[in-house]
Design a protein around this motif. Structure first.
Motif, PDB file in Angstrom:
ATOM      1  N   HIS A 206     -23.419  -7.081   3.196  1.00  0.00           N
ATOM      2  CA  HIS A 206     -24.237  -5.885   3.426  1.00  0.00           C
ATOM      3  C   HIS A 206     -25.705  -6.275   3.432  1.00  0.00           C
ATOM      4  CE1 HIS A 206     -21.285  -2.691   3.463  1.00  0.00           C
ATOM      5  NE2 HIS A 206     -20.621  -3.368   2.529  1.00  0.00           N
TER       6      HIS A 206
ATOM      7  N   TYR B   7      -4.247   1.670  11.504  1.00  0.00           N
ATOM      8  CA  TYR B   7      -3.282   1.329  10.457  1.00  0.00           C
ATOM      9  C   TYR B   7      -1.916   1.985  10.659  1.00  0.00           C
ATOM     10  CZ  TYR B   7      -6.480  -1.351   7.629  1.00  0.00           C
ATOM     11  OH  TYR B   7      -7.308  -2.335   7.171  1.00  0.00           O
TER      12      TYR B   7
ATOM     13  N   LYS C 142      -8.372  -9.006   7.794  1.00  0.00           N
ATOM     14  CA  LYS C 142      -6.932  -8.898   7.498  1.00  0.00           C
ATOM     15  C   LYS C 142      -6.130  -9.270   8.731  1.00  0.00           C
ATOM     16  CE  LYS C 142      -7.133  -5.245   4.025  1.00  0.00           C
ATOM     17  NZ  LYS C 142      -6.995  -3.792   3.858  1.00  0.00           N
TER      18      LYS C 142
ATOM     19  N   ARG D  67     -22.050  -0.911   8.499  1.00  0.00           N
ATOM     20  CA  ARG D  67     -21.965   0.096   7.427  1.00  0.00           C
ATOM     21  C   ARG D  67     -20.605   0.045   6.747  1.00  0.00           C
ATOM     22  NH1 ARG D  67     -24.401   3.855  11.298  1.00  0.00           N
ATOM     23  NH2 ARG D  67     -26.637   3.906  10.836  1.00  0.00           N
ATOM     24  N   THR D  68     -20.537   0.630   5.579  1.00  0.00           N
ATOM     25  CA  THR D  68     -19.259   0.664   4.875  1.00  0.00           C
ATOM     26  C   THR D  68     -18.225   1.463   5.702  1.00  0.00           C
ATOM     27  OG1 THR D  68     -18.197   1.476   2.908  1.00  0.00           O
ATOM     28  CG2 THR D  68     -20.265   2.501   3.404  1.00  0.00           C
ATOM     29  N   GLY D  69     -17.011   0.932   5.727  1.00  0.00           N
ATOM     30  CA  GLY D  69     -15.936   1.579   6.495  1.00  0.00           C
ATOM     31  C   GLY D  69     -15.974   1.268   7.975  1.00  0.00           C
ATOM     32  N   SER D  70     -16.826   0.317   8.388  1.00  0.00           N
ATOM     33  CA  SER D  70     -16.951   0.055   9.833  1.00  0.00           C
ATOM     34  C   SER D  70     -15.840  -0.871  10.349  1.00  0.00           C
ATOM     35  CB  SER D  70     -18.336  -0.542  10.128  1.00  0.00           C
ATOM     36  OG  SER D  70     -18.546  -1.690   9.341  1.00  0.00           O
ATOM     37  N   GLY D  71     -14.994  -1.399   9.462  1.00  0.00           N
ATOM     38  CA  GLY D  71     -13.838  -2.179   9.924  1.00  0.00           C
ATOM     39  C   GLY D  71     -13.949  -3.675   9.697  1.00  0.00           C
ATOM     40  N   LYS D  72     -14.908  -4.110   8.887  1.00  0.00           N
ATOM     41  CA  LYS D  72     -15.119  -5.558   8.684  1.00  0.00           C
ATOM     42  C   LYS D  72     -13.908  -6.205   7.987  1.00  0.00           C
ATOM     43  CE  LYS D  72     -18.872  -4.669   6.257  1.00  0.00           C
ATOM     44  NZ  LYS D  72     -18.910  -3.205   6.266  1.00  0.00           N
ATOM     45  N   THR D  73     -13.481  -5.603   6.877  1.00  0.00           N
ATOM     46  CA  THR D  73     -12.341  -6.178   6.142  1.00  0.00           C
ATOM     47  C   THR D  73     -11.070  -6.112   6.994  1.00  0.00           C
ATOM     48  OG1 THR D  73     -13.324  -5.583   4.055  1.00  0.00           O
ATOM     49  CG2 THR D  73     -10.969  -5.939   4.021  1.00  0.00           C
ATOM     50  N   THR D  74     -10.917  -5.032   7.723  1.00  0.00           N
ATOM     51  CA  THR D  74      -9.731  -4.888   8.582  1.00  0.00           C
ATOM     52  C   THR D  74      -9.663  -6.049   9.572  1.00  0.00           C
ATOM     53  OG1 THR D  74      -9.951  -2.508   8.373  1.00  0.00           O
ATOM     54  CG2 THR D  74      -8.559  -3.314  10.174  1.00  0.00           C
TER      55      THR D  74
ATOM     56  N   TYR E  15      -1.938  -7.882   8.415  1.00  0.00           N
ATOM     57  CA  TYR E  15      -1.456  -6.818   9.298  1.00  0.00           C
ATOM     58  C   TYR E  15      -1.317  -7.467  10.667  1.00  0.00           C
ATOM     59  CZ  TYR E  15      -2.298  -3.146   5.884  1.00  0.00           C
ATOM     60  OH  TYR E  15      -2.240  -2.346   4.772  1.00  0.00           O
TER      61      TYR E  15
ATOM     62  N   VAL F 203      -9.472   1.967  13.834  1.00  0.00           N
ATOM     63  CA  VAL F 203     -10.431   1.355  12.925  1.00  0.00           C
ATOM     64  C   VAL F 203     -11.264   0.308  13.675  1.00  0.00           C
ATOM     65  CG1 VAL F 203     -10.632  -0.002  10.816  1.00  0.00           C
ATOM     66  CG2 VAL F 203      -8.925   1.792  10.963  1.00  0.00           C
TER      67      VAL F 203
ATOM     68  N   SER G 154       0.837  -1.195   0.000  1.00  0.00           N
ATOM     69  CA  SER G 154       0.000   0.000   0.000  1.00  0.00           C
ATOM     70  C   SER G 154       0.878   1.253   0.000  1.00  0.00           C
ATOM     71  CB  SER G 154      -1.022  -0.008   1.145  1.00  0.00           C
ATOM     72  OG  SER G 154      -0.387  -0.171   2.360  1.00  0.00           O
TER      73      SER G 154
ATOM     74  N   HIS H 238      -6.816   6.869  12.393  1.00  0.00           N
ATOM     75  CA  HIS H 238      -7.765   6.721  13.501  1.00  0.00           C
ATOM     76  C   HIS H 238      -7.908   5.245  13.879  1.00  0.00           C
ATOM     77  CE1 HIS H 238     -10.125   5.804   9.977  1.00  0.00           C
ATOM     78  NE2 HIS H 238     -11.068   5.277  10.739  1.00  0.00           N
TER      79      HIS H 238
HETATM   80  N1  ATP Z   1      -4.440   0.174   4.280  1.00  0.00           N
HETATM   81  C1  ATP Z   1      -5.119   1.080   4.979  1.00  0.00           C
HETATM   82  N2  ATP Z   1      -4.477   2.125   5.513  1.00  0.00           N
HETATM   83  C2  ATP Z   1      -5.143   3.057   6.224  1.00  0.00           C
HETATM   84  N3  ATP Z   1      -6.463   3.025   6.475  1.00  0.00           N
HETATM   85  C3  ATP Z   1      -7.165   2.007   5.964  1.00  0.00           C
HETATM   86  C4  ATP Z   1      -6.544   0.967   5.185  1.00  0.00           C
HETATM   87  N4  ATP Z   1      -7.483   0.083   4.823  1.00  0.00           N
HETATM   88  C5  ATP Z   1      -8.656   0.531   5.344  1.00  0.00           C
HETATM   89  N5  ATP Z   1      -8.461   1.685   6.022  1.00  0.00           N
HETATM   90  C6  ATP Z   1      -9.489   2.452   6.755  1.00  0.00           C
HETATM   91  O1  ATP Z   1     -10.031   1.625   7.744  1.00  0.00           O
HETATM   92  C7  ATP Z   1     -11.431   1.839   7.876  1.00  0.00           C
HETATM   93  C8  ATP Z   1     -12.150   0.512   7.793  1.00  0.00           C
HETATM   94  O2  ATP Z   1     -11.963  -0.040   6.513  1.00  0.00           O
HETATM   95  P1  ATP Z   1     -12.482  -1.498   6.137  1.00  0.00           P
HETATM   96  O3  ATP Z   1     -12.032  -1.781   4.750  1.00  0.00           O
HETATM   97  O4  ATP Z   1     -12.075  -2.434   7.204  1.00  0.00           O
HETATM   98  O5  ATP Z   1     -14.041  -1.275   6.181  1.00  0.00           O
HETATM   99  P2  ATP Z   1     -15.229  -2.245   5.752  1.00  0.00           P
HETATM  100  O6  ATP Z   1     -16.177  -2.299   6.893  1.00  0.00           O
HETATM  101  O7  ATP Z   1     -14.703  -3.542   5.266  1.00  0.00           O
HETATM  102  O8  ATP Z   1     -15.858  -1.429   4.566  1.00  0.00           O
HETATM  103  P3  ATP Z   1     -16.676  -1.936   3.279  1.00  0.00           P
HETATM  104  O9  ATP Z   1     -17.984  -2.473   3.771  1.00  0.00           O
HETATM  105  O10 ATP Z   1     -16.869  -0.689   2.494  1.00  0.00           O
HETATM  106  O11 ATP Z   1     -15.821  -2.951   2.583  1.00  0.00           O
HETATM  107  C9  ATP Z   1     -11.829   2.820   6.772  1.00  0.00           C
HETATM  108  O12 ATP Z   1     -11.962   4.089   7.384  1.00  0.00           O
HETATM  109  C10 ATP Z   1     -10.653   2.815   5.835  1.00  0.00           C
HETATM  110  O13 ATP Z   1     -10.459   4.072   5.290  1.00  0.00           O
END
Ligand code: ATP
Length: 588
Positions: A532, A347, A383, A373-380, A389, A354, A109, A352
């Protein structure tokens, strides 16, 4: 491949080829320096009227032999070094690729694909050029220089005349010391600008479909033009100083020739040296001018390649931030559950939080649904489960083992992760599905495709499962790509499967069929489904609702619906209303 050892390692393995080449250069130059001496002697014989037809033929044959011998040995010497130079390119590119594959997601990244490609292409080539062309020309020039001086002395040309004639050439080292670092710095700027351009080009080609749909080609051209402009600017800065440098060296050669002509001419008419010696001296000085010019090029190229070597060194010395412990364990993930304990994550220092204080218990063989919701941290969260990570120590446990204590191979080979936008390689569909194990039986590939509801689409393609993606423009639709990637995950039959919004691009009916197949296929195995749409997770043993990195609700579908003010019930109501509108059963 350790950074500082890049060149030493290579030279250790190939020194004997360089030694052979050096010997050939030596022989070729020893032959070559006889040519002015022979012409000098010829002139003396001519002046003394000693020439006969037989002597002229002898001289001609001798000159021919000198020419042929020089060309043969010089050619062989150059070939050997060029050959190992290509080998260097091959070894370093292989090493770079291995290094890249070990790096973590954080590294990718930070470094764009274009920048990495530029390391692969420009930097490796710059170093190769200097160790092959640089070596050849330096070896040639140095030997010629030494041999020519020796021959001049041996021919009886007075040492003070030789010294005066080659004096201007002794300024070269001072010029190199002064201009070298400037060239190197400007070269580094050029390489960086080239890296940026490759990065921009890669991104713009990748996003060309978006660009076209938004009709913003003009803006993109302007943006790309700015990057190219920067390269031009940096290249001109480099060209200014390197051309000055390259011109200065032959200029010194010309001064040397003028001194040889004037001083040598004077000594000839005052009978201190013979006419033959004068001819030989001017030919020797002229002969030295080409290698001197080449030395200018070589020094320039060495300065440039030092900048590239520095970039390669820096890259190769970077370690992945995901480090496997020396005593890392391989465990069976199907034996224990997954526990997440008070997990908070951001990150980077400036980013902030996550995820905040996440606690989860996923029992072996159960299904967990995650919605939010989107951006709520599910993918994080996923990972971190895959350790792309690093989570804080003690925050994620497989059975009783901290994820950080597992071997990466054991962890990732036992988890099938299906991302939302599954990347497909430009190879056959069969190989894309059987990516994990290329020799998987066809029966299993077909069954995975059936479970992912993509079988019929593949069967309709010209060569069915053997159809190559990307060839003759063949691409799959977003939903087809997603289902192919889902089949790739399903075929792994892993103890843990993570579906990260992997059915978002399919219609409701197909989604229902896929979820039913997954339920059947994954019976008794741990599965995490992020979605979703509630319809994709409502069958899960437990559902958690994430909001801004916090678990705000948890329970089964029925339990969560009872919490009428909760986010889950709200999402449910909105989605239900949407689907009623879609099917025309709304009463409002
Ligand atoms: N590599 C990264 N570096 C910095 N911030 C990140 C990184 N990846 C994700 N984020 C931030 O972490 C937060 C959570 O992201 P994440 O992808 O986990 O959300 P999500 O719930 O999976 O969203 P979606 O439903 O849209 O896929 C977001 O604010 C995003 O901007």
């Amino acid at each position: 491949m350790k950074s500082k050892r890049l060149l030493t390692d290579f030279f250790r393995k190939t020194w004997y080829i360089y030694a052979f080449s050096l010997s050939f250069h030596l022989i070729s130059n020893l032959i070559n320096v006889f040519y002015p001496k022979v012409l000098g002697e010829f002139t003396d014989s001519l002046q003394l009227g000693e020439l006969t037809r037989a002597i002229i033929i002898d001289y001609s044959v001798l000159l021919l032999l000198i020419g042929v011998g020089h060309v043969l040995f010089n050619g062989a010497a150059m070939y050997l070094v060029m050959y190992v130079g290509r080998k260097f390119e091959f070894i370093v590119r292989g090493g770079l690729f291995r290094h890249f594959t070990q790096m973590s997601e954080r590294f990718y990244s930070k470094n764009g694909v274009g920048k990495l490609l530029s390391y692969f292409m420009n930097d490796v080539t710059a170093v190769r050029e200097s160790i092959s062309m640089g070596f050849n020309q330096t070896a040639n020039a140095t030997m010629l220089f030494i041999a020519a001086i020796t021959m001049m002395l041996a021919s009886g040309i007075p040492y003070y005349l030789i010294l005066a004639s080659v004096l201007p050439l002794l300024f070269i080292p001072f010029i190199v010391v002064y201009l070298g670092p400037i060239i190197r710095k400007r070269s580094l700027e050029v390489q960086e600008a080239l890296g940026k351009m490759t990065e921009t080009a890669e991104e713009q080609f990748g996003g060309i479909r978006v660009t076209k749909k938004f009709a913003v080609e003009g803006i993109m051209q302007h943006r790309f033009g700015r990057t190219v402009d920067q390269i031009r600017h940096n290249q001109l800065r480099l060209v200014r100083v390197s051309s000055f440098f390259q011109a200065l060296i032959p200029f010194l050669g010309t001064i040397a020739l003028i001194i040889a002509l004037a001083f040598g001419g004077y000594l000839t008419i005052t009978k201190h040296i013979t006419l033959g010696n004068f001819v030989a001296l001017t030919l020797y000085v002229r002969m030295l001018m080409n290698p001197l010019q080449q030395i200018g090029n070589v020094i320039n190229s060495i300065q440039r390649s030092r900048a590239s070597l520095h970039r390669l060194d820096e890259l190769l010395s970077q370690q992945s931030d995901i480090v496997e412990l020396d005593n890392a364990k391989a465990i069976d993930l199907s034996a224990g559950g997954i526990r997440v304990r008070d997990l908070s994550f951001s990150y980077g220092k400036s980013s902030h939080q996550v995820l905040k204080n996440i606690d989860l218990d996923i029992k072996p063989g159960t299904t967990l649904g995650i919605i939010g919701r989107t951006g709520s941290g599910k993918t994080t969260l996923m990972k971190l489960l895959l350790r792309t990570y690093d989570p804080p120590p003690g925050a994620i446990l497989y059975g009783d083992t901290d994820v950080r204590e597992l071997t990466l191979e054991s962890l990732r080979s036992q988890i099938a992760y299906v991302p939302q936008d599954g990347f497909l390689f430009s190879t056959t569909i069969r190989e894309n599905i059987a990516f994990f194990k290329r020799d998987t039986e066809m029966k299993k590939v077909e069954s995975a495709a059936r479970n992912a509801q993509i079988y019929n689409n593949i069967a309709d393609l010209p060569n069915s499962f053997e159809t190559r993606l990307g060839e003759r423009g063949l691409t799959l639709s977003g939903g087809q790509r997603q289902r192919t990637s889902l089949a790739r995950g399903l075929i792994k039959n892993a103890p843990v499967m993570i579906l990260d919004d992997s059915v978002s691009a399919v219609d409701a009916v197909t989604e229902k069929d896929i979820i039913e197949s997954i339920q059947k296929e994954r019976k008794g195995k741990t599965t995490i489904i992020i979605a979703h749409r509630i319809s994709a997770i409502k069958h899960a043993d437990e559902i958690v609702v994430l909001d801004e990195g916090v678990i705000v609700q948890r329970g089964t579908h029925a339990e969560l619906l009872l919490e009428e003010q909760g986010l889950y019930a709200t999402l449910h109501a909105i989605q239900e209303e949407g689907s009623q509108h879609a099917t025309g059963t709304s009463h409002s």
